[in-house]
Motif scaffolding. Structure first.
Motif, PDB file in Angstrom:
ATOM      1  N   TYR A  40      38.247  31.827  38.284  1.00  0.00           N
ATOM      2  CA  TYR A  40      38.081  33.246  37.965  1.00  0.00           C
ATOM      3  C   TYR A  40      37.444  33.450  36.594  1.00  0.00           C
ATOM      4  CZ  TYR A  40      40.730  34.590  42.089  1.00  0.00           C
ATOM      5  OH  TYR A  40      41.144  34.791  43.374  1.00  0.00           O
ATOM      6  N   THR A  60      41.017  35.850  46.992  1.00  0.00           N
ATOM      7  CA  THR A  60      42.186  36.330  46.256  1.00  0.00           C
ATOM      8  C   THR A  60      43.284  36.784  47.208  1.00  0.00           C
ATOM      9  OG1 THR A  60      40.746  37.007  44.438  1.00  0.00           O
ATOM     10  CG2 THR A  60      42.958  37.937  44.483  1.00  0.00           C
ATOM     11  N   ILE A  85      47.716  37.999  41.932  1.00  0.00           N
ATOM     12  CA  ILE A  85      46.378  38.311  41.429  1.00  0.00           C
ATOM     13  C   ILE A  85      45.902  39.601  42.079  1.00  0.00           C
ATOM     14  CG2 ILE A  85      43.997  37.508  41.167  1.00  0.00           C
ATOM     15  CD1 ILE A  85      45.031  34.650  41.588  1.00  0.00           C
TER      16      ILE A  85
END
Length: 147
Positions: A40, A60, A85
């Motif tokens: 990320y 994700t 996340i």
């Protein structure tokens, strides 16, 4: 006497095996979270297309599902303070107006629809935040860039 020593050795070996397995799993989890963080972090301040953004969203969601992150009544993932996340997308409306949408709403409303409209649009990761306790990625914000 020999039986007592043998029993003590067997118990010691079992305890040693359990501790070794625990340490191995702990290190494996740390390596996995560092790998996710680095993945990320690579998106920070770079420009990507909407087609790549939808891949990031799908990845994700898969991570959150595999980690067993719970959802609220609206179908949005709940921040668990350690490994959840979230991705937020800021869309441009008008000259100075933006609208922020969560990744789950895009997934629930149809990924194909997003791809049809925004696959060639440009987005930039403008913010990455981290969980305080674990230093794992907490959220990313992607902002649509005017072409």
């Amino acid at each position: 006497m020999k039986n007592k020593i043998l029993i003590i050795l067997v118990v010691f070996m079992v305890i040693l095996a359990i501790v070794t397995y625990g340490i191995y799993n702990y290190r494996k989890q740390i390596v996995e979270s560092q790998k996710i963080n680095n993945t990320y972090k690579n998106y920070e301040n770079i420009q990507i297309l909407g087609s790549e953004l939808i891949s990031i969203i799908n990845r994700t969601i898969d991570i959150d599902e595999n980690e067993g992150i719970e959802k609220n009544q609206d179908g949005l993932y709940i921040d668990n303070g350690k490994n959840s996340i979230k991705i937020y997308i800021e869309f441009l409306y008008g000259e100075d107006e933006t609208r922020t949408i969560e990744m789950e709403k895009i997934a629930n409303n149809g990924i194909e629809q997003f791809v049809n409209v925004y696959s060639t649009a440009s987005f930039k990761c403008t913010n990455i935040s981290y969980h305080e306790k674990t230093n794992n990625v907490k959220s990313l914000t992607f902002t649509e860039i005017q072409n």
